[in-house]
Motif scaffolding. Sequence first.
Motif, PDB file in Angstrom:
ATOM      1  N   ALA A  39       6.796 -94.791  42.317  1.00 44.62           N
ATOM      2  CA  ALA A  39       6.167 -95.306  40.997  1.00 44.62           C
ATOM      3  C   ALA A  39       7.389 -96.123  40.188  1.00 44.62           C
ATOM      4  O   ALA A  39       8.605 -95.731  40.696  1.00 44.62           O
ATOM      5  N   PRO A  40       6.893 -97.134  39.787  1.00 43.61           N
ATOM      6  CA  PRO A  40       7.918 -98.090  39.373  1.00 43.61           C
ATOM      7  C   PRO A  40       8.415 -97.242  37.860  1.00 43.61           C
ATOM      8  O   PRO A  40       7.812 -96.363  37.249  1.00 43.61           O
ATOM      9  N   ALA A  41       9.804 -97.348  37.709  1.00 44.18           N
ATOM     10  CA  ALA A  41      10.423 -96.525  36.689  1.00 44.18           C
ATOM     11  C   ALA A  41       9.783 -97.009  35.452  1.00 44.18           C
ATOM     12  O   ALA A  41       9.660 -98.258  35.124  1.00 44.18           O
TER      13      ALA A  41
ATOM     14  N   VAL B  40       3.974 -97.540  26.893  1.00 42.34           N
ATOM     15  CA  VAL B  40       3.159 -97.239  27.727  1.00 42.34           C
ATOM     16  C   VAL B  40       1.732 -96.551  26.697  1.00 42.34           C
ATOM     17  O   VAL B  40       0.570 -96.660  26.953  1.00 42.34           O
ATOM     18  N   GLU B  41       2.447 -95.817  25.753  1.00 40.15           N
ATOM     19  CA  GLU B  41       1.307 -95.065  24.942  1.00 40.15           C
ATOM     20  C   GLU B  41       0.415 -96.204  24.060  1.00 40.15           C
ATOM     21  O   GLU B  41      -0.789 -96.008  24.026  1.00 40.15           O
ATOM     22  N   PHE B  42       0.891 -97.107  23.477  1.00 40.21           N
ATOM     23  CA  PHE B  42       0.312 -98.242  22.809  1.00 40.21           C
ATOM     24  C   PHE B  42      -0.647 -98.823  23.624  1.00 40.21           C
ATOM     25  O   PHE B  42      -1.807 -98.991  23.463  1.00 40.21           O
ATOM     26  N   SER B  43      -0.169 -99.245  25.008  1.00 41.61           N
ATOM     27  CA  SER B  43      -1.192 -99.816  25.916  1.00 41.61           C
ATOM     28  C   SER B  43      -2.468 -98.796  26.208  1.00 41.61           C
ATOM     29  O   SER B  43      -3.464 -99.257  26.387  1.00 41.61           O
ATOM     30  N   PHE B  44      -1.741 -97.501  26.331  1.00 44.18           N
ATOM     31  CA  PHE B  44      -2.902 -96.729  26.911  1.00 44.18           C
ATOM     32  C   PHE B  44      -4.134 -96.458  25.705  1.00 44.18           C
ATOM     33  O   PHE B  44      -5.414 -96.393  25.906  1.00 44.18           O
TER      34      PHE B  44
ATOM     35  N   VAL C 271      -8.976-103.239  33.230  1.00 44.42           N
ATOM     36  CA  VAL C 271      -7.775-102.955  32.831  1.00 44.42           C
ATOM     37  C   VAL C 271      -6.983-104.114  33.062  1.00 44.42           C
ATOM     38  O   VAL C 271      -6.175-104.514  32.548  1.00 44.42           O
ATOM     39  N   LEU C 272      -6.973-104.430  34.389  1.00 44.58           N
ATOM     40  CA  LEU C 272      -6.001-105.357  35.072  1.00 44.58           C
ATOM     41  C   LEU C 272      -6.334-107.022  34.295  1.00 44.58           C
ATOM     42  O   LEU C 272      -5.401-107.703  34.575  1.00 44.58           O
ATOM     43  N   SER C 273      -7.438-107.087  33.914  1.00 44.85           N
ATOM     44  CA  SER C 273      -7.618-108.150  33.090  1.00 44.85           C
ATOM     45  C   SER C 273      -7.254-108.496  31.792  1.00 44.85           C
ATOM     46  O   SER C 273      -7.359-109.596  31.616  1.00 44.85           O
ATOM     47  N   ILE C 274      -6.497-107.377  31.349  1.00 46.57           N
ATOM     48  CA  ILE C 274      -6.228-107.578  29.875  1.00 46.57           C
ATOM     49  C   ILE C 274      -4.608-107.783  30.076  1.00 46.57           C
ATOM     50  O   ILE C 274      -3.846-107.029  30.599  1.00 46.57           O
TER      51      ILE C 274
ATOM     52  N   PRO D  20       3.032-101.899  32.876  1.00 49.36           N
ATOM     53  CA  PRO D  20       2.854-101.952  34.449  1.00 49.36           C
ATOM     54  C   PRO D  20       2.802-100.478  34.919  1.00 49.36           C
ATOM     55  O   PRO D  20       1.853-100.162  35.900  1.00 49.36           O
ATOM     56  N   ALA D  21       3.141 -99.603  34.069  1.00 48.87           N
ATOM     57  CA  ALA D  21       2.763 -98.231  34.438  1.00 48.87           C
ATOM     58  C   ALA D  21       1.365 -97.779  34.490  1.00 48.87           C
ATOM     59  O   ALA D  21       0.765 -96.976  35.319  1.00 48.87           O
ATOM     60  N   ILE D  22       0.446 -98.473  33.453  1.00 46.12           N
ATOM     61  CA  ILE D  22      -0.851 -98.232  33.582  1.00 46.12           C
ATOM     62  C   ILE D  22      -1.394 -99.016  34.874  1.00 46.12           C
ATOM     63  O   ILE D  22      -2.411 -98.308  35.296  1.00 46.12           O
ATOM     64  N   HIS D  23      -0.882-100.274  35.050  1.00 51.48           N
ATOM     65  CA  HIS D  23      -1.504-100.705  36.220  1.00 51.48           C
ATOM     66  C   HIS D  23      -1.124-100.111  37.626  1.00 51.48           C
ATOM     67  O   HIS D  23      -2.074 -99.765  38.508  1.00 51.48           O
ATOM     68  N   HIS D  24      -0.148 -99.272  37.673  1.00 49.60           N
ATOM     69  CA  HIS D  24       0.375 -98.588  38.689  1.00 49.60           C
ATOM     70  C   HIS D  24      -0.679 -97.324  38.974  1.00 49.60           C
ATOM     71  O   HIS D  24      -1.289 -97.156  39.952  1.00 49.60           O
TER      72      HIS D  24
END
Lengths: 768, 179, 267, 186
Positions: B36-38, B45-49, B150-153, B158-162
């Motif tokens: 997984a990407p670092a 990540v949390e804000f995106s989540f 999710v990908l369209s936003i 990137p962690a969430i894309h992963h």
Amino acid sequence: MQEKHGSGNKNIQQTLGNKVSRRDFLKMMTAVGAIAALPGNGLLRRGPGASVMPSTGYEGKDAYQVFHNACPRNCYDTCGMLSYVKDGVLKFVEGDPASTFTRGGLCVKGYSYPRSVYSPDRIKYPMKQEGRGTGNWVRISWDEALDTIAKKILELKEQDGSLLGLGMTKYSGNFGITHYGVEGMMSSLGYTTRFVGTPCWPAGIDAQNFDMGNMWCNDPEDMVHSKYIIIWGANPSINSIHSMKYINEAKRRGAKVLVIDPIFTQTAAKANEYWQIKPGADGALALGMARHLLDKKLEDKAWLEENGEGYSEFASYLRREITVDWAAEQSGIPAERIKQITEEFASVKPATIWLGYGLQRHTNGGAMVRAIDAFVAMTGNIGKVGGGARYGHLFTWGFNYNALVQSAPEGSIGYTGVTGPMGEFDTGQGGNAATYTDRAFNINKIAQEILDAKEPPVRMLYVANKNVLSQDFDRNKIIEAFKKLDLIVVADLFFNPTVEQADIVLPTTTLFEDWTVNVSYWHYWMSINEQAIAPMYETKSDIEIASALSAKINSLKAGSCTFPENIDPKEMMIKEFNDGIYSLFGINSWEDLKNGAHKAKLVSSASWSDNKFGTPSGKYEFKSAIAEEYGHSALVKYKEPREAYASYRLLTPHSMYGLHSQFQNLDWMLDYNPEPLAYIHPKLAREKGLVDGDTVRVYNKTGEVQLKVSVNDIVPADTILMYEAWYGQNNPFNVNILVDDESSDMGKYKTGAPGVAIHDQFAEIEKA
Amino acid sequence: MSDFIQSIQQLSAFFFASDAKGMKTAYSELAKIHPAPAVDDWSSVEFSFNRLFVGPRALLAPPYASIYLDNDPNRVMNESTMQIRQFYGLLGLVSPWLNKIPDDHIALELDALWQIETALINSASPQLSDMREYLLEHLQLWVPKFRQRVLSIDDIHPAIHHIMDLLQQTLTTALQDAE
Amino acid sequence: MDTLLELPLILFTLLTQLAVGLAVFAALRQWVTVEGPSTRTRNEWIAILALIGVGVIAAFFHLGKPLGAIRMLANLGTAWLSREILTFAIFGALAAISLYMVYTKAPNGRLLKLTALVGLLAVFTTGMAYTGKALDAINNLLPLVFFMLTVFTLGPAVAAYFVEEKAHALLTSILFPTLLASLVVRFVVPFIWLSGNAVMNATGQNFLASPLHWLHLAALLAGLFFVRSGKNIPAWLPIVLLVGELLGRIAFFVLVVNSGANLGGVY
Amino acid sequence: MTRYAFSVNAELCIGCSSCGMACKNQYNLDPGMVWRKLYPLSEEIYPHKDRAFYSLACNHCSQPACLEGCPVGAYTQREDGIVVHNEDVCIGCRNCLRNCPFGAPRYNEEEGHVEKCSMCWQRIDEGLLPACVQACPTNALTLVDLDVDDVSSTVQYPPGFPYRPDLEPSTRFVLPVAPKIVRRDV
């Protein structure tokens, strides 16, 4: 006949799309045993209980559990509701058939309720924003949220020696009685700064109090007996739809209905006659009508002699200063019509005038209400069944306000200046002899009050049941004022422009997830609000928040809060009842309400039927010493309207698709009312080169909005009409960007602060 | 326990996470199985989540199956939610957040899958295998749409894309194995 | 109505009408001249069958639930749509047998005539099926007239690709009057609609304002100009006429106003 | 015999849209889907824009064109006249949309089927009123039995509504009335 029908006959195969057909799936249900639940992230071993079947469409009344609810929005009709629940899920709602007022019906807003409960966009968890307005939100536990709030409160107390640095603003997002627990939470913490008053109806409340000693209207259901009805500045076709049937019935029985309004409203379209009055000239018109009564000797001399205080002085004022021609000139209504209608109105009894809240949202609004009251009084229609100057009432609001009535912790320091009542529902606090009180700021000038506050400044703001940034006035100034605050806490259902500016947001329950009781300021019914479904996510009701905060702050510093730390919302609701309420409504227990709404047992459907008025003289006061005490003319008199500050009058009344900032954001409402419109007259459209659908800029000294126009002769050519609404996330439209915080004349006496001259606004319009 | 079962469990844990710490733990566990990407800034990540799945602003990608299956993007606790509840019932399971969190929350569905997979290790019940296939097919019906959303936003970490890719990949592989 | 939503039906009606047109002229040629099996006639019948196939497949895309298509035969009693499906099924079957016959032995004149006749019957059912009661402008025999004009325009025009040049005379002798009739009918009809009720009037205005309509007429006019009795049909002409009919068919599906769109208005 | 019909009294209708939303609420209609709605009368029919309405859904015709033209038999008519559409049978060919002059059937593109007003026959069978009728605050929208109730003062084909005696729509109408209007000069 097929077995089932209705929307969403989506069978399992379709929605789950599996190879397994519906029938096979059901077979499996009996075939498969339970697996041992593992201690994992979530699912638990299921206990015994009935199997759950998916539902499709309407399944017949026996398929549902039915609960009694009450619509708690700030609305005349305050409808009793039934909620239909299956497997713990709210399926649909209906009106409570027990009420003769609503007769089993709701309005376009009420029927959209399931959409708000199950909107994926509800606020679900306590969250904090890292940087106001950044949109960087993190989820926090209730414990952490309350800890942050409690520590800030303790810090303010430490630094200031009092809690006056804590401000609270709340209004009509939920009028359930237990929601006064928000005020109770503040009282239980100590003496705080309260934003008091009401943006809604205060000028009229004071006016009726000066005239009659209270605001008290007839039962709207008795309008069927009226022989003449004037609806003056009210639009029940969209704001009190259940009242319309009484007006229709009166009309069917031969009554004449006149609507006086600057706008040719839907209510006007249902009348016999409509007068397009100039806004702010209602007082002049009423005084002209009163003068004509004198000229034609149509006044009810006997009634006036017995019940009219200061009447002869008023009569000589009319003779001296008022003429019908002058009134015609001021109002734009021809003298001939004024004379004829006045004679018609005075020639029948009972006759009534319904005074809307629109007409008093002016700098001379209270004076105008007094003039109309006076006209009704002169015709002898006050105190009569089917008569009356109807405005509103708080006759049925005599609850215990158990959650509200909390004493400050021992040793609390507060404000020592003079304060009045804390809003229209406050019956006890004003003028009491306590050493300290809360600090009262005008709710309608929230921005200016925060900006001006000193010793101590307001540094923390608690917002509940209110969307400040959408509904309060002079929005641009509010944003400036908010910058002065260290901590803004907002408790709400949906993310709105106020939450956007918050540091902490607390998720609240919908009415279906809470217990409370509701009454109306118009009709005389009472409805219980049962908890129909479990609170979704981590939502809490206002009183649960109060109790949790109390527990938290006391754990940090004992004795900081007197609010009970462990409450049961149902018990709190029960505690609202008292013998007075029981006897007024003729019930033995609150449990009687579980069978449906109950109506107050009225001596008469008419208010003031015994002609014993609440004024100092005990009479109807055409001349009021109290009015004078509050800086108004003692005698009912003409008061000049506000001077125009831009080319066109701007009217921003309520929309039928929303209640202030609630409902319009729901997708179902968008199916009916997808975007805001500015309504302009064809003549104005021609002058400005505008056609239907053009985008315009509407602007004034306070701000600017852009929206599309609808060319329509329901408005006069010198007026722009835009309905109030918050459209949700992606539409910045808000009429209050254009409404300054200029006060109406009255309101201080009974609500603690004057109202706002919402309809004394002006603007320019240009093609965008 | 197989990598697959482990992945399901940690994916479920990721979507259940209520803070950056929980996301980080699940993410690290998954990284042991799948490269997984670092991630250097877990709060972003949390804000995106939260923008996607939690709030308080309107959710950009609600993590509930019915949103994608019931032709009603603005209502939870809809018909297919109740069908999933019924499905859990067949397994003898019930959500501890019954009527509080929609039963078809991605984390709950993954948890159900994890429970089935784990049970299958001990007993190769053909009915349970059917249930597994059923749940996999159900997930496959909405997870691709959910992932696409999710990908369209824009501006999603990137962690969430992963995680979304990993979720999709894990389900697709499982479904291929099942068939 | 949404053009994209209607595209399957536009293709279905147009392609099947072209197929029927070809079948009719194949039968006609059998009738007036004796035409033995040849690569050309084989190709023609392959084309007919392919057009039916593509048309029917396109029609599937029109359905919200294509898997239920077979159930469309359920209401032969009152629904022209059911009858349409049935006649097209028979037409398709007969066309397949005809192709088989053309391939294996001498074409059977009776069979070809029967196939053509059933094809025309199928177009008749289509014409009836599209007389929507909500579509005031075409709630009459116009769909039938339009569709038959399409059959007798595209049939002879496209058949030109499959016959020897000496047979063109037969084709043009029918194509020319058809084009003339089609041009007159299609030019006049929108003006007649204008004098009808509000819904028909709106339809007429839509047509008169639409490039689709005028390009259709232009294609017909081009046909009239270049088709001369006894002369060959230029190879590009069938394409122009096909495009013209396609545009006209799009107009037919998207410009006709539905009565329900005017509720509250004057009818 | 019973012959159910909606009666739409435009004189009493206050344009509140409660009927349409009550319907959405009862059947949890998908967003964008509307079975009943208000149609404002054009200014040629009522002199003021957006001030008089017909609340319309399915008119439950005696000769339903939807039923006649439906290739799969998704429509049935009950003895009491209610025209019922079965979404499970419907294949979404939309022929009924071409045949109903009143625009009652609506296509749900996502579901691939047509939907329409069922007059709440399940509710009627339980002795309840249709959701829209129960919702109407002014009795402008009522349920009538054409075989029993006196509808002589109503109109079957008012202006603003298609004149289609071939279908015999069951809905009955009362026309709106305009007030005397006093405008000021501006």
